[in-house]
Motif scaffolding. Structure first.
Motif, PDB file in Angstrom:
ATOM      1  N   PRO A 305       0.883  -1.167   0.000  1.00  0.00           N
ATOM      2  CA  PRO A 305       0.000   0.000   0.000  1.00  0.00           C
ATOM      3  C   PRO A 305       0.922   1.218   0.000  1.00  0.00           C
ATOM      4  CG  PRO A 305      -0.060  -1.123   2.128  1.00  0.00           C
ATOM      5  CD  PRO A 305       0.775  -1.952   1.223  1.00  0.00           C
ATOM      6  N   PRO A 306       0.762   2.156  -0.952  1.00  0.00           N
ATOM      7  CA  PRO A 306       1.745   3.230  -1.117  1.00  0.00           C
ATOM      8  C   PRO A 306       2.137   3.887   0.211  1.00  0.00           C
ATOM      9  CG  PRO A 306       0.096   3.388  -2.808  1.00  0.00           C
ATOM     10  CD  PRO A 306      -0.362   2.291  -1.882  1.00  0.00           C
ATOM     11  N   THR A 307       3.431   3.972   0.433  1.00  0.00           N
ATOM     12  CA  THR A 307       3.905   4.490   1.714  1.00  0.00           C
ATOM     13  C   THR A 307       5.278   5.121   1.572  1.00  0.00           C
ATOM     14  OG1 THR A 307       4.359   3.929   4.016  1.00  0.00           O
ATOM     15  CG2 THR A 307       4.984   2.295   2.386  1.00  0.00           C
ATOM     16  N   ASN A 308       5.592   6.064   2.480  1.00  0.00           N
ATOM     17  CA  ASN A 308       6.967   6.529   2.614  1.00  0.00           C
ATOM     18  C   ASN A 308       7.369   6.433   4.078  1.00  0.00           C
ATOM     19  OD1 ASN A 308       5.721   8.693   3.865  1.00  0.00           O
ATOM     20  ND2 ASN A 308       5.908  10.038   2.087  1.00  0.00           N
ATOM     21  N   ASP A 309       6.703   5.513   4.740  1.00  0.00           N
ATOM     22  CA  ASP A 309       6.844   5.370   6.176  1.00  0.00           C
ATOM     23  C   ASP A 309       8.050   4.473   6.479  1.00  0.00           C
ATOM     24  OD1 ASP A 309       6.071   5.311   8.922  1.00  0.00           O
ATOM     25  OD2 ASP A 309       5.244   3.324   8.540  1.00  0.00           O
ATOM     26  N   THR A 310       8.959   4.969   7.296  1.00  0.00           N
ATOM     27  CA  THR A 310      10.199   4.232   7.543  1.00  0.00           C
ATOM     28  C   THR A 310       9.972   2.833   8.127  1.00  0.00           C
ATOM     29  OG1 THR A 310      11.391   6.314   7.802  1.00  0.00           O
ATOM     30  CG2 THR A 310      12.454   4.347   8.685  1.00  0.00           C
ATOM     31  N   PRO A 311       9.225   2.699   9.223  1.00  0.00           N
ATOM     32  CA  PRO A 311       9.052   1.340   9.779  1.00  0.00           C
ATOM     33  C   PRO A 311       8.422   0.370   8.780  1.00  0.00           C
ATOM     34  CG  PRO A 311       8.291   2.991  11.341  1.00  0.00           C
ATOM     35  CD  PRO A 311       8.610   3.727  10.077  1.00  0.00           C
ATOM     36  N   ALA A 312       7.449   0.846   7.999  1.00  0.00           N
ATOM     37  CA  ALA A 312       6.782  -0.043   7.038  1.00  0.00           C
ATOM     38  C   ALA A 312       7.777  -0.525   5.987  1.00  0.00           C
ATOM     39  CB  ALA A 312       5.611   0.686   6.371  1.00  0.00           C
ATOM     40  N   LEU A 313       8.624   0.373   5.509  1.00  0.00           N
ATOM     41  CA  LEU A 313       9.580   0.004   4.467  1.00  0.00           C
ATOM     42  C   LEU A 313      10.684  -0.880   5.031  1.00  0.00           C
ATOM     43  CD1 LEU A 313       9.692   3.386   2.519  1.00  0.00           C
ATOM     44  CD2 LEU A 313       8.702   1.231   1.747  1.00  0.00           C
ATOM     45  N   ILE A 314      11.097  -0.624   6.264  1.00  0.00           N
ATOM     46  CA  ILE A 314      12.111  -1.488   6.899  1.00  0.00           C
ATOM     47  C   ILE A 314      11.545  -2.903   7.056  1.00  0.00           C
ATOM     48  CG2 ILE A 314      13.316  -1.973   9.073  1.00  0.00           C
ATOM     49  CD1 ILE A 314      13.908   0.950   9.372  1.00  0.00           C
ATOM     50  N   ARG A 315      10.304  -2.993   7.524  1.00  0.00           N
ATOM     51  CA  ARG A 315       9.672  -4.310   7.704  1.00  0.00           C
ATOM     52  C   ARG A 315       9.650  -5.083   6.392  1.00  0.00           C
ATOM     53  NH1 ARG A 315       6.045  -1.893  11.046  1.00  0.00           N
ATOM     54  NH2 ARG A 315       4.552  -1.553   9.365  1.00  0.00           N
ATOM     55  N   ALA A 316       9.211  -4.400   5.329  1.00  0.00           N
ATOM     56  CA  ALA A 316       9.112  -5.074   4.027  1.00  0.00           C
ATOM     57  C   ALA A 316      10.493  -5.498   3.535  1.00  0.00           C
ATOM     58  CB  ALA A 316       8.440  -4.148   3.013  1.00  0.00           C
ATOM     59  N   ALA A 317      11.493  -4.627   3.724  1.00  0.00           N
ATOM     60  CA  ALA A 317      12.846  -4.932   3.250  1.00  0.00           C
ATOM     61  C   ALA A 317      13.417  -6.134   3.998  1.00  0.00           C
ATOM     62  CB  ALA A 317      13.748  -3.714   3.424  1.00  0.00           C
ATOM     63  N   LYS A 318      13.190  -6.181   5.310  1.00  0.00           N
ATOM     64  CA  LYS A 318      13.747  -7.288   6.097  1.00  0.00           C
ATOM     65  C   LYS A 318      13.059  -8.605   5.749  1.00  0.00           C
ATOM     66  CE  LYS A 318      15.424  -5.998  10.394  1.00  0.00           C
ATOM     67  NZ  LYS A 318      15.231  -5.500  11.776  1.00  0.00           N
TER      68      LYS A 318
END
Lengths: 415, 96
Positions: A305-318
């Motif tokens: 879901p479109p985001t620029n939220d740091t925790p959300a992107l870190i979670r997805a990357a990990k």
């Protein structure tokens, strides 16, 4: 024929700072990114002193001291508010305004009468209402309008390429790398065919352009020839994707170390996306290693879901990193790619909103501004790697003059 | 008679409507020090409109040697007087 205008704020971040700090007028000024302390905006005086775009602060420290360059840490809250004000002024002059990036807007006028005079009036009004200098390019296509606005900064603030003579002269003096959407890599592939200037590119055969750059390149060539292919509605994102990646000094074997690197990259990407007012609809992770002496790169991506939220992107990357990781492999490189970028204020993703998004976005912004206040990367999300500090000697961030009561600009009142 | 209350969500007086003519050009500032000539007191909240046309007798925020100051424009002031006007103070908000 519809004429497009591109309104581009000159040295936008520096100009926002100067709007409230007149003492910075005619002094060299640079604005630095919060996390890594790289130059992201330069005044003309700073450019003349040889400060390069994206230069890390430590490289220009001597110049800064010698020439008393004002180095200011970025305040994106201020810049977003000023950008909003510029858009509001532009909306008074044009029925449709497309905010292409934080400091650039495309627009069309309702008719074609006296466009140059109207562009001048619009430019003067933005300056008067917001204090910000802008340049306007006028042309029959968006790509040409962009080229025009770049040139307009150096010649009177408004340049119309509606006159074919002026248009062709500018195309012939512009290196093809300066054309909107042509990356250095693409330019290298064009060089063997004698394509060096934008004019060469516009005159090249369709078949050649399409074989080297694909259909996107062909559209661009049409745009430069004056045939509009990009409408305001079908505007491409300011950037399609952004990549943050590094090669490792020595091979990395552990999942934990890789995850830590990915978290750092995701945080950088998220900050960059917020700075550009974008959010990502897709996140990719890639790892590189060598097999039989050949480099191998492997990756995967997920839709978000479109985001620029740091925790959300870190979670997805990990999560992706864990999926791709193979025990015992000597990893040499890792990176993340944010894809499907779209303006953060487009509202089509409210779909996914479960109420926590706004809270998290606020947290991300807080971390950005605290990082600025504390000197870059001091505050990190869990999992983000502590990287090299870029050090101090940079003015702290400006107050939020326009968005917080406790930060209002003070005006001296005494005879 | 029953009236759906949401029909009246927009009624009521809003200070923004009264005090801010041009939101894009309007900035809030805080006065430091007092200037009786301009009717400005220490701590006053200044509403400054950059798009308002300065004229003699108006209180403005001016740029003097790189600093922002309040000034009341003197009688006979003209646009080309050399005083750089940052914006016109349209209202002053203060506790009595």
């Amino acid at each position: 024929m519809t004429a497009f205008a591109l309104v581009d704020c000159n040295n936008f971040f520096v100009s926002c700072e100067r709007a409230f700090r007149p003492e910075l007028e005619s002094r060299p000024v640079v604005v630095l990114s919060n996390n890594d302390g790289c130059v992201i905006s330069r005044s003309e005086e700073a450019k003349a002193l040889g400060v390069g775009m994206a230069a890390p602060f430590f490289e220009i420290r001597a110049l800064v001291a010698e020439h008393k360059i004002a180095a200011i840490s970025a305040n994106h809250e201020l810049y977003v508010d000023m950008s909003r004000r510029v858009s509001a002024v532009l909306s008074r002059h044009a029925p449709v305004v497309e905010n292409y990036s934080i400091d650039e807007s495309f627009l069309t006028f309702p008719d074609d009468r006296e466009l140059v005079a109207r562009a001048h009036a619009m430019r003067a009004e933005v300056r008067r209402w917001t204090g910000l200098p802008v340049a306007v390019g006028l042309a029959s296509t968006k790509a040409l309008a962009k080229l025009g606005s770049d040139k307009a900064k150096k010649c009177g603030g408004v340049l119309s390429l509606l006159d074919p003579g002026i248009r062709d002269a500018l195309l012939d003096e512009t290196p093809v790398t300066h054309v909107w959407g042509i990356a250095k890599r693409s330019a290298l592939r064009l060089a063997p065919y004698g394509v060096r200037t934008a004019g060469d590119f516009a005159r090249a055969h369709d078949a050649l352009i399409q074989s080297v750059l694909g259909i996107g390149g062909l559209k661009l060539a049409h745009e430069l020839r004056g045939t509009s292919c990009l409408t305001l509605a079908a505007a491409p994102a300011a950037r399609q994707s952004m990549t943050v990646s590094r090669s490792f000094g020595k091979p990395v074997y552990g999942l934990e170390a890789l995850q830590s690197a990915l978290a750092t990259f995701a945080a950088r990407g998220a900050e960059r996306a917020r700075r550009h007012g974008l959010r990502a609809g897709e996140l990719g992770v890639h790892f590189g290693w060598r097999e039989d002496e050949r480099p191998v790169l492997e990756g995967d991506s997920v839709r978000l879901p479109p985001t620029n939220d740091t925790p959300a992107l870190i979670r997805a990357a990990k999560a992706l990193g864990e999926k791709l990781f193979v025990e015992g492999r000597a990893y040499k490189k890792a990176g993340i790619v944010l894809g499907g970028l779209e303006p953060a204020d487009s509202s089509q993703s409210e779909f996914f909103d479960d109420g926590s998004a706004e809270k998290s976005a606020r947290l991300s912004r807080t971390v950005d501004s605290l990082n600025a206040a504390l000197g870059g990367g001091m505050l990190r999300y869990g999992g983000e790697k502590s990287s090299t500090q870029w050090g101090s000697r940079c003015d702290s961030q400006s107050p939020n003059w326009t968005t917080r009561w406790e930060d209002l600009k003070t005006v001296r009142a005494s005879m | 008679m029953f009236v759906a209350s949401e029909d009246y969500n927009d009624v009521g007086l809003k200070l923004d409507d009264r005090l801010i003519k041009r939101p894009a050009a309007t900035f809030f500032m805080r006065a430091a020090g007092s200037e009786p000539d301009a009717d400005v007191k220490d701590g006053d909240l200044l509403i400054v409109d950059k798009a308002e046309t300065p004229a003699p007798g108006r209180v403005v925020v001016a740029v003097v040697r790189g600093e922002l100051l309040t000034r009341r424009l003197p009688p006979g002031w003209r646009d080309d007087d050399g005083l750089e006007v940052w914006g016109v103070v349209t209202f002053v908000v203060r506790a009595p």
